[in-house]
Enzyme design. Structure first.
Site, mmCIF file in Angstrom:
data_model
loop_
_atom_site.group_PDB
_atom_site.id
_atom_site.type_symbol
_atom_site.label_atom_id
_atom_site.label_comp_id
_atom_site.label_asym_id
_atom_site.label_seq_id
_atom_site.Cartn_x
_atom_site.Cartn_y
_atom_site.Cartn_z
ATOM 1 N N ASP A 76 0.852 -1.188 0.000
ATOM 2 C CA ASP A 76 0.000 0.000 0.000
ATOM 3 C C ASP A 76 0.887 1.238 0.000
ATOM 4 O O ASP A 76 2.103 1.147 0.172
ATOM 5 C CB ASP A 76 -0.962 -0.007 1.187
ATOM 6 C CG ASP A 76 -0.252 -0.094 2.526
ATOM 7 O OD1 ASP A 76 0.946 0.243 2.593
ATOM 8 O OD2 ASP A 76 -0.892 -0.501 3.502
ATOM 9 N N ASP A 82 -7.820 -7.359 0.274
ATOM 10 C CA ASP A 82 -6.931 -7.569 1.409
ATOM 11 C C ASP A 82 -7.650 -7.135 2.660
ATOM 12 O O ASP A 82 -8.525 -6.261 2.614
ATOM 13 C CB ASP A 82 -5.633 -6.752 1.256
ATOM 14 C CG ASP A 82 -5.828 -5.298 1.670
ATOM 15 O OD1 ASP A 82 -5.476 -4.946 2.817
ATOM 16 O OD2 ASP A 82 -6.354 -4.507 0.865
#
Length: 377
Positions: free
Chosen positions: A92, A271
């Site tokens: 991320d 996720d």
């Protein structure tokens, strides 16, 4: 920039199943990515993560840049070698953690200055620095553009300004990423729960031609308190604006019912920390929602955690034993439940893929909805 080959093998309605091919291995979609926040999926060895069925894991830019430091990870061989995972890794951008964890943060056009939640030290995260950390230092296979996580609830005007800032940061992220043969970069579509803003964000991201454009498209700004129905509604008016030939990633989601409904609306990648975080607190995930193994009814329950899941954690331990471990605060209890929960989530994805391939996904969704407790949806 590399645009990894994305082959869609079958579809039913908006749902599709296929393979995203990366230099480090194939990712079967729809895919669930276990979260390896600090270079580890909490409570599991990497071979257990792979055995559970995961093709890809997620690494966290914010946490790794603060400890042990991205430059140190680079010196130690990059995140794959450092963490012992030879498959694909998606990182991320760090934006969400800055938004959710930082004690103090200041947003400007240049980036975000924030104070570490660990020791109060000050740091600057710009689109360029985020890309440097993800792609150059950690060595991610899939990096994310830096974006601003929009507050919820939010006014249309504030959501528009936040979305436009993320678009500008996206352009800078693309420029910093440049042309890479073995790595790719995903855009993040923002706009809160406003259809016009989601459409504008998607169209502007698709139009970017710098360095060949994005390799995939993420949907950000959900699972931040809007609730299940609002999330589904937002997905319904967002995914139609995303390219059909590129993977779609719903960030930070979520519960099994969220995943099933998102796949139904055309999402390919997910996720979430739920499997391991809830496992550490005694929650066991099933198609009927989670239950807490600490409850007294399991103290003498000799049945296995879940004999339908092909995983040692699910098949080798009784509920009574795990109940005892969790009540005694033994580390093994958290490890067993985390492993089982990851295996359950990966088994769910395998069943979803199989049902799409066989043309029975609509029936699968109806059955899953019927079995899911409404109060947990």
């Amino acid at each position: 920039m590399a645009k990894f080959s994305f082959d869609i093998h079958a579809s039913e309605g908006e749902a599709r199943t296929g393979v995203l091919k990366t230099p480090r291995g194939d990712i079967r979609t729809p895919a669930f990515m276990p979260v390896g926040t600090a270079g580890t999926v909490k409570g599991l060895y990497m071979d257990q993560v792979r055995q559970a069925g995961a093709d890809i894991i997620l690494g966290n830019t914010y946490h790794l840049m603060l400890r042990p430091g991205a430059e140190r990870v680079k010196r130690l061989g990059g995140l794959h070698k450092f963490g012992g995972w030879d498959g694909p890794i998606l990182t991320d951008s760090g934006g969400f953690q800055v938004w959710s964890l930082s004690k103090l943060r200041k947003m400007t056009e240049e980036g975000v200055t924030f104070q570490s939640h660990l020791d109060g030290s000050k740091h600057m995260l710009s689109p360029e620095r985020s890309i440097e950390i993800q792609a150059d230092l950690l060595g991610a296979d899939i990096s994310m553009q830096l974006d601003e996580c929009t507050d919820f609830p939010v006014s249309h005007d504030k959501a528009a300004k936040s979305m436009e800032l993320s678009l500008r940061w996206g352009r800078r992220s693309l420029e910093a990423f440049g042309d890479r043969e073995t790595q790719t970069l995903f855009a993040i579509v923002q706009g809160s729960n406003f259809p016009d803003l989601r459409k504008l964000s998607a169209e502007a991201s698709i139009a970017e031609a710098t360095s060949g454009g994005y390799g995939g498209f993420a949907i950000g700004g959900l699972a931040v308190g809007e609730g299940h129905e609002a999330m589904c509604e937002t997905l319904s008016f967002t995914t139609p604006h995303l390219p059909k030939d590129r993977p779609r990633y719903l960030m930070g989601v979520g519960k099994p019912i969220d995943i099933v409904e998102a796949v139904y609306r055309g999402v390919d990648m997910f996720d979430c920390v739920i499997p391991t975080r809830s496992g550490r607190h005694g929650q066991v995930w099933t198609d009927r929602g989670p239950y807490n193994i600490k409850r007294a009814e399991f103290a003498e329950d000799r049945s296995l955690l879940d004999e339908s899941i092909t995983c040692p954690a699910s098949q080798d331990y009784t509920k009574a034993y795990v109940h005892h471990l969790i009540r005694s605060k033994e580390l093994l209890g958290a490890m067993i439940l985390s492993w089982h929960n990851i295996a359950y989530f990966e088994d769910l994805m395998a069943r979803i893929r199989a049902s799409i391939a066989s043309g029975t996904f609509e029936a699968f969704v109806r059955g899953f909805r019927a079995g899911w407790p409404s109060e947990k949806g």
